[in-house]
Design a protein around this motif. Structure first.
Motif, PDB file in Angstrom:
ATOM      1  N   GLY A  25       0.776  -1.230   0.000  1.00 52.08           N
ATOM      2  CA  GLY A  25       0.000   0.000   0.000  1.00 52.08           C
ATOM      3  C   GLY A  25       0.808   1.281   0.000  1.00 52.08           C
ATOM      4  O   GLY A  25       0.236   2.370   0.091  1.00 52.08           O
ATOM      5  N   THR A  26       2.125   1.172  -0.083  1.00 52.36           N
ATOM      6  CA  THR A  26       2.960   2.381  -0.008  1.00 52.36           C
ATOM      7  C   THR A  26       3.681   2.681  -1.319  1.00 52.36           C
ATOM      8  O   THR A  26       4.559   3.534  -1.349  1.00 52.36           O
ATOM      9  CB  THR A  26       4.009   2.223   1.115  1.00 52.36           C
ATOM     10  OG1 THR A  26       4.839   1.084   0.826  1.00 52.36           O
ATOM     11  CG2 THR A  26       3.348   2.025   2.465  1.00 52.36           C
ATOM     12  N   ARG A  27       3.316   1.987  -2.392  1.00 50.36           N
ATOM     13  CA  ARG A  27       4.070   2.111  -3.637  1.00 50.36           C
ATOM     14  C   ARG A  27       4.065   3.522  -4.214  1.00 50.36           C
ATOM     15  O   ARG A  27       5.010   3.938  -4.870  1.00 50.36           O
ATOM     16  CB  ARG A  27       3.508   1.136  -4.670  1.00 50.36           C
ATOM     17  CG  ARG A  27       3.731  -0.330  -4.310  1.00 50.36           C
ATOM     18  CD  ARG A  27       2.946  -1.251  -5.203  1.00 50.36           C
ATOM     19  NE  ARG A  27       3.128  -2.655  -4.829  1.00 50.36           N
ATOM     20  CZ  ARG A  27       2.350  -3.634  -5.235  1.00 50.36           C
ATOM     21  NH1 ARG A  27       1.324  -3.368  -6.045  1.00 50.36           N
ATOM     22  NH2 ARG A  27       2.574  -4.880  -4.852  1.00 50.36           N
ATOM     23  N   ASP A  28       2.964   4.235  -3.986  1.00 52.97           N
ATOM     24  CA  ASP A  28       2.843   5.569  -4.566  1.00 52.97           C
ATOM     25  C   ASP A  28       3.281   6.676  -3.621  1.00 52.97           C
ATOM     26  O   ASP A  28       3.161   7.856  -3.961  1.00 52.97           O
ATOM     27  CB  ASP A  28       1.385   5.821  -4.997  1.00 52.97           C
ATOM     28  CG  ASP A  28       0.946   4.889  -6.111  1.00 52.97           C
ATOM     29  OD1 ASP A  28       1.809   4.497  -6.926  1.00 52.97           O
ATOM     30  OD2 ASP A  28      -0.250   4.541  -6.155  1.00 52.97           O
ATOM     31  N   GLU A  29       3.780   6.302  -2.442  1.00 55.65           N
ATOM     32  CA  GLU A  29       4.239   7.317  -1.487  1.00 55.65           C
ATOM     33  C   GLU A  29       5.743   7.475  -1.591  1.00 55.65           C
ATOM     34  O   GLU A  29       6.496   6.535  -1.411  1.00 55.65           O
ATOM     35  CB  GLU A  29       3.848   6.926  -0.061  1.00 55.65           C
ATOM     36  CG  GLU A  29       4.330   7.909   0.998  1.00 55.65           C
ATOM     37  CD  GLU A  29       3.923   9.348   0.717  1.00 55.65           C
ATOM     38  OE1 GLU A  29       4.829  10.181   0.457  1.00 55.65           O
ATOM     39  OE2 GLU A  29       2.702   9.635   0.723  1.00 55.65           O
ATOM     40  N   ARG A  30       6.170   8.687  -1.895  1.00 52.21           N
ATOM     41  CA  ARG A  30       7.583   8.961  -2.159  1.00 52.21           C
ATOM     42  C   ARG A  30       8.399   9.168  -0.881  1.00 52.21           C
ATOM     43  O   ARG A  30       9.592   8.859  -0.845  1.00 52.21           O
ATOM     44  CB  ARG A  30       7.662  10.206  -3.038  1.00 52.21           C
ATOM     45  CG  ARG A  30       9.036  10.712  -3.365  1.00 52.21           C
ATOM     46  CD  ARG A  30       8.893  11.867  -4.344  1.00 52.21           C
ATOM     47  NE  ARG A  30      10.131  12.591  -4.553  1.00 52.21           N
ATOM     48  CZ  ARG A  30      10.247  13.654  -5.336  1.00 52.21           C
ATOM     49  NH1 ARG A  30       9.204  14.091  -6.002  1.00 52.21           N
ATOM     50  NH2 ARG A  30      11.401  14.275  -5.474  1.00 52.21           N
ATOM     51  N   PHE A  31       7.785   9.699   0.171  1.00 53.58           N
ATOM     52  CA  PHE A  31       8.550  10.159   1.323  1.00 53.58           C
ATOM     53  C   PHE A  31       8.387   9.221   2.521  1.00 53.58           C
ATOM     54  O   PHE A  31       7.265   8.889   2.926  1.00 53.58           O
ATOM     55  CB  PHE A  31       8.136  11.576   1.709  1.00 53.58           C
ATOM     56  CG  PHE A  31       8.347  12.571   0.598  1.00 53.58           C
ATOM     57  CD1 PHE A  31       9.627  12.927   0.209  1.00 53.58           C
ATOM     58  CD2 PHE A  31       7.269  13.118  -0.070  1.00 53.58           C
ATOM     59  CE1 PHE A  31       9.833  13.820  -0.813  1.00 53.58           C
ATOM     60  CE2 PHE A  31       7.456  14.018  -1.102  1.00 53.58           C
ATOM     61  CZ  PHE A  31       8.745  14.367  -1.480  1.00 53.58           C
ATOM     62  N   ILE A  32       9.511   8.847   3.109  1.00 53.49           N
ATOM     63  CA  ILE A  32       9.499   7.895   4.210  1.00 53.49           C
ATOM     64  C   ILE A  32       8.850   8.488   5.456  1.00 53.49           C
ATOM     65  O   ILE A  32       8.249   7.764   6.255  1.00 53.49           O
ATOM     66  CB  ILE A  32      10.930   7.385   4.531  1.00 53.49           C
ATOM     67  CG1 ILE A  32      10.892   6.279   5.600  1.00 53.49           C
ATOM     68  CG2 ILE A  32      11.834   8.524   4.956  1.00 53.49           C
ATOM     69  CD1 ILE A  32      10.058   5.085   5.221  1.00 53.49           C
ATOM     70  N   ASP A  33       8.925   9.795   5.668  1.00 56.20           N
ATOM     71  CA  ASP A  33       8.307  10.384   6.863  1.00 56.20           C
ATOM     72  C   ASP A  33       6.790  10.224   6.826  1.00 56.20           C
ATOM     73  O   ASP A  33       6.159   9.975   7.855  1.00 56.20           O
ATOM     74  CB  ASP A  33       8.706  11.851   7.026  1.00 56.20           C
ATOM     75  CG  ASP A  33       8.386  12.689   5.805  1.00 56.20           C
ATOM     76  OD1 ASP A  33       8.829  12.311   4.710  1.00 56.20           O
ATOM     77  OD2 ASP A  33       7.702  13.726   5.938  1.00 56.20           O
ATOM     78  N   ASN A  34       6.189  10.342   5.631  1.00 58.48           N
ATOM     79  CA  ASN A  34       4.745  10.142   5.517  1.00 58.48           C
ATOM     80  C   ASN A  34       4.375   8.682   5.774  1.00 58.48           C
ATOM     81  O   ASN A  34       3.379   8.381   6.440  1.00 58.48           O
ATOM     82  CB  ASN A  34       4.258  10.563   4.133  1.00 58.48           C
ATOM     83  CG  ASN A  34       4.392  12.057   3.913  1.00 58.48           C
ATOM     84  OD1 ASN A  34       4.425  12.829   4.865  1.00 58.48           O
ATOM     85  ND2 ASN A  34       4.473  12.478   2.671  1.00 58.48           N
ATOM     86  N   ILE A  35       5.176   7.773   5.224  1.00 58.41           N
ATOM     87  CA  ILE A  35       4.936   6.345   5.454  1.00 58.41           C
ATOM     88  C   ILE A  35       5.072   6.020   6.942  1.00 58.41           C
ATOM     89  O   ILE A  35       4.263   5.280   7.510  1.00 58.41           O
ATOM     90  CB  ILE A  35       5.916   5.497   4.624  1.00 58.41           C
ATOM     91  CG1 ILE A  35       5.616   5.662   3.128  1.00 58.41           C
ATOM     92  CG2 ILE A  35       5.860   4.032   5.024  1.00 58.41           C
ATOM     93  CD1 ILE A  35       6.632   5.004   2.220  1.00 58.41           C
TER      94      ILE A  35
END
Length: 399
Positions: A25-35
């Motif tokens: 579910g994190t493939r489209d999230e670029r930034f690790i802080d948001n994840i």
């Protein structure tokens, strides 16, 4: 809080499957802080009484050793703090959990409810006790080739984390390691490109502009700066002093260029090449504002150097405007992302003429016409320029 925690949802039930979410579910999230922030919220929803969590990553950056990403209960977004290179010499690091993990510890657990005199001694534990936290755990997060980062979790649950909570957190670690490594390396690639070729060129390279001979024509103001008598300085000064001098000089020149929208494409020994694309509003005026600030910074630098009996640094700047080819040039295996063309050659020739004519900043007529209504310029005259058939009208700028 006293009901049995739903820790199985960390790995199984729909909507609470944190491991599955990290994986798919994190493939489209670029930034690790948001994840990381979303992961902590999902861990709470899965029944783990998480109150505070941090992720510490080492990065390769010219100014920063690493970064600390911190989440606490109620936050939708994590906080990011940069970590200086000298942090390992400071009390905030010495004896800290990060210190112990970096020294080889594979797990660190601290009961914050017990008498503080019986536990580890460090300000971070006192701070957590003061915030009502009861239990704290830290683990190394392993990236490829043994690179170790750190993740920590803390709770305010009476009695701390139980065995099921700890097991649930441990299940997340391998996937968090993979997900964070991808984002950290993406950020690292971007940082390294920004550091060595500039932000705009770095974006183009990341977008796939890597084929030799490819490029685009850009109309830009070109600035070339060079130190005077650097050979004498480098021959007579200790090596470390020469490096410090160059770094101070490049700081004085580079920071105003970046601040006003210019892009430094390369450092060449004691010189630099920068462009201000005319696609940006007021590019030529911004170049001269950068020159003004750089000259002031050089005055301040020379004043500091004189206090240590160093000779003042002199320099020349040549400025022209025109079309340049912006792209990849080099051998089949080693490329340089740069600008070439007659306009670049002209700026280089003007920089060389500054010494001959006794002017610090020389502008071509083509550039001067674009800024003469806003800046006070001095007409120097027409001069032959090596490599060009016609004499060029030159102007000086005092800043």
């Amino acid at each position: 809080m006293n009901a049995p925690p739903n820790t199985n949802s960390v790995t199984t039930p729909p909507g609470g499957d944190v491991v599955d979410w990290l994986t798919n579910g994190t493939r489209d999230e670029r930034f690790i802080d948001n994840i990381f922030a979303e992961m902590c919220i999902r861990l709470q929803q899965a029944g783990i009484p998480l109150k505070r969590s941090t992720l510490h990553v080492l990065i390769q950056h010219p100014q920063w050793l690493g970064a600390r990403i911190m989440w606490s209960d109620g936050m939708r977004e994590a906080e990011i703090a940069r970590v200086d290179y000298d942090v390992r010499e400071r009390s905030e690091y010495i004896g800290s959990p990060a210190n112990e993990i970096h020294d080889g510890a594979t797990e660190l657990r601290e009961n914050l409810e017990q008498d503080s005199s019986l536990g580890r001694k460090h300000a971070i534990y006192d701070e957590m006790r003061a915030k009502g936290l009861t239990d704290y755990v830290a683990w190394p997060l392993y990236h490829t080739l043994g690179k170790r980062h750190i993740v920590t979790f803390a709770t305010d649950r009476p009695g701390g984390f139980d065995d099921a909570h700890i097991a649930g957190l441990k299940r997340v670690l391998p996937v968090l390691a993979l997900v964070s490594e991808i984002r950290v390396k993406n950020r690292l690639a971007r940082t390294l490109l920004e550091t060595y070729v500039g932000s705009h060129a770095g974006e183009l390279i990341l977008a796939g502009a890597t084929r030799r001979g490819t490029g685009t024509t850009v109309r830009a103001a070109i600035m070339i700066c060079d130190l005077r008598d650097f050979t004498k300085i480098s021959d007579n000064w200790p090596r470390d002093d020469v490096i410090d001098l160059l770094n101070d000089y490049f700081d004085a020149m580079s920071e105003p260029i970046a601040r006003h929208g210019g892009e430094i494409l390369k450092f060449i020994g004691d010189g630099l090449l920068a462009i201000f694309p005319l696609s940006q509003p007021n590019a030529c005026a911004n170049l001269l504002h950068a020159v003004t600030e750089a000259r002031r910074a050089m005055v301040a630098l020379n004043e500091r150097n004189s206090a240590t009996s160093r000779a003042p640094l002199n320099y020349g700047i040549g400025v022209h405007v025109g079309d340049v080819m912006y792209g990849n040039i080099g051998s089949s295996t080693r490329l340089d992302f740069t600008v070439i063309g007659p306009a670049v050659n002209m700026a280089s020739r003007l920089e060389a003429l500054t010494k001959q004519l006794g002017k610090t900043v020389l502008l071509s007529r083509a550039f001067a016409e674009l800024v003469e209504r806003e800046f006070e310029l001095e007409r120097v005259g027409e001069y032959e320029v090596r490599g060009f058939s016609e004499a060029i009208e030159l102007f000086a700028y005092q800043g």
